[in-house]
Every structure is written in C-alpha cells, then in structure tokens.
Enzyme design. Sequence first.
Site, mmCIF file in Angstrom:
data_model
loop_
_atom_site.group_PDB
_atom_site.id
_atom_site.type_symbol
_atom_site.label_atom_id
_atom_site.label_comp_id
_atom_site.label_asym_id
_atom_site.label_seq_id
_atom_site.Cartn_x
_atom_site.Cartn_y
_atom_site.Cartn_z
ATOM 1 C CG ASP A 80 -0.227 -0.134 2.531
ATOM 2 O OD1 ASP A 80 0.788 0.560 2.744
ATOM 3 O OD2 ASP A 80 -0.673 -0.946 3.369
ATOM 4 N NE ARG A 94 -0.661 3.277 4.450
ATOM 5 C CZ ARG A 94 -1.793 2.580 4.347
ATOM 6 N NH1 ARG A 94 -2.490 2.627 3.211
ATOM 7 N NH2 ARG A 94 -2.209 1.850 5.341
ATOM 8 C CG ASP A 99 -3.039 -1.648 6.694
ATOM 9 O OD1 ASP A 99 -1.967 -1.206 6.232
ATOM 10 O OD2 ASP A 99 -3.111 -2.210 7.799
ATOM 11 C CB THR A 100 -1.046 -4.568 2.125
ATOM 12 O OG1 THR A 100 0.066 -3.672 2.245
ATOM 13 C CG2 THR A 100 -1.900 -4.159 0.934
ATOM 14 C CD GLU A 102 2.584 -2.455 8.049
ATOM 15 O OE1 GLU A 102 3.638 -2.037 7.532
ATOM 16 O OE2 GLU A 102 1.473 -1.905 7.871
ATOM 17 N NE ARG A 146 2.831 7.338 4.892
ATOM 18 C CZ ARG A 146 2.474 6.231 5.558
ATOM 19 N NH1 ARG A 146 3.093 5.080 5.312
ATOM 20 N NH2 ARG A 146 1.503 6.262 6.461
#
Length: 216
Positions: A80, A94, A99-100, A102, A146
């Site tokens: 992401d 971002r 959300d992927t 980590e 970001r």
Amino acid sequence: MKPTDIKTLITSGTIIIAVALYLIFSPDPQDKTTNEVKTPPHSQQETNETATNHISAQYAQQVTGNQLQEINYLSINDGDTFSIEMNGEKHKVRLLMVDTPEMNYDKGKPMPYAEDAKVFTENLLKNASKIELLFDVGPETDKYDRLLAYIFVDNVLLQESLLKNGFAVMRYINKPNNTLEAELNEIQVKAQDAKLNIWAHEGYFDGKQFDEDAVR
C-alpha cells in the site's frame, strides 16, 4: 359493357381493396412510441460501477471534484506504499482507505500475505502503460508527509484490485477522505465471502488489526 370497361372495374376494385387493407392493418403513427422498446436510464449504482464493481476513473473524479494527475512509478515499499514522480518531484504515496500486511523490514519476518501484496502491487505498477493519482476532498498528506490518494493503473483503481483479490483490508478510514468508502466496502465483502487470501484465515484481520497467530 365493353371488355375494356370490365378490365377497368377489376383493376380499380383491386386497388380499392388493397388501400382498404393497408388502412385497416397498418400501424397508427401516433402509436409508434408505444411499440418501441425503451432502454431505461442507468441507475446511480450502475453508473458508478459495472457488474464486477469496477469503480471508473470518471466516476471517482465526479464524486471527489478533483482531476487525475499522471505520475511515474519509482519504487515500492509494500503493498500500500510506494514512491512516485509527479510534476518533476519525488513523493511517497500511501493508498487511501486500504491496508496490506506489514513487511516488517526492521523486525524480521514479513506478516502473512505481506510479500504477496507487495508483489501484486509492484507488478501492476511496473507493467502499467499509465498511472494516475487522484486526491480525495480531505488532507492530501499524512503526518509522514506521504501523499494520501487513489491510484488508477491503466484506468483500474489499485485499491479496488487489492481488495478484490484479498490482499488488502479497509482500514484507516478518515473523513472526509472517504468518498469511495461504500463502493470499496462492497468489493471487500465479496472477497471476504469468497475467503480469498487474507480472508481464508478466520480471525487474521479482526476489523482493527492483523493477528498473525490466526494464520500460523
């Protein structure tokens, strides 16, 4: 009566009968519209998405009120987050609302499906003919500076692709940067029902965070 008179009567009678039949059976021009099949106008949902939940770039621009900006892909951090070049300047992006897992570069082993999500995103960006960025109506950057954005890869929303394939979950949803929340949520629900990747493991994502123990 002369033969020529008889012939004339027969010819005239035939014409009269033909005209009468035409008047009886031909459609009334005023009724033409009632016989036509009218195509109903597209509903709001059909305009927003196709049957496969494709969120078009045109629709995204319409609802956010912003315009797409073409960018160049530079490098990737995880599924992401990645670096791009826009207007001659380098930025980190971002993805909004997804959300992927980590990669855990500073901790060791990546979380389950983190590498899969990274490879998925990287392949799309590296092989794209055109990449475009679209801001929502809220802040354009986060506290890490970001860019917070939607990314269209060859006219397909990257957030949609990640959710559809079960490589990302909806997370960090902050108003007013949530214009496409409902559409993205529908896509996530389908992946969840199909138990794709992240969703193949009950409890891996509990709605707030990832629990690696649910997979391992």
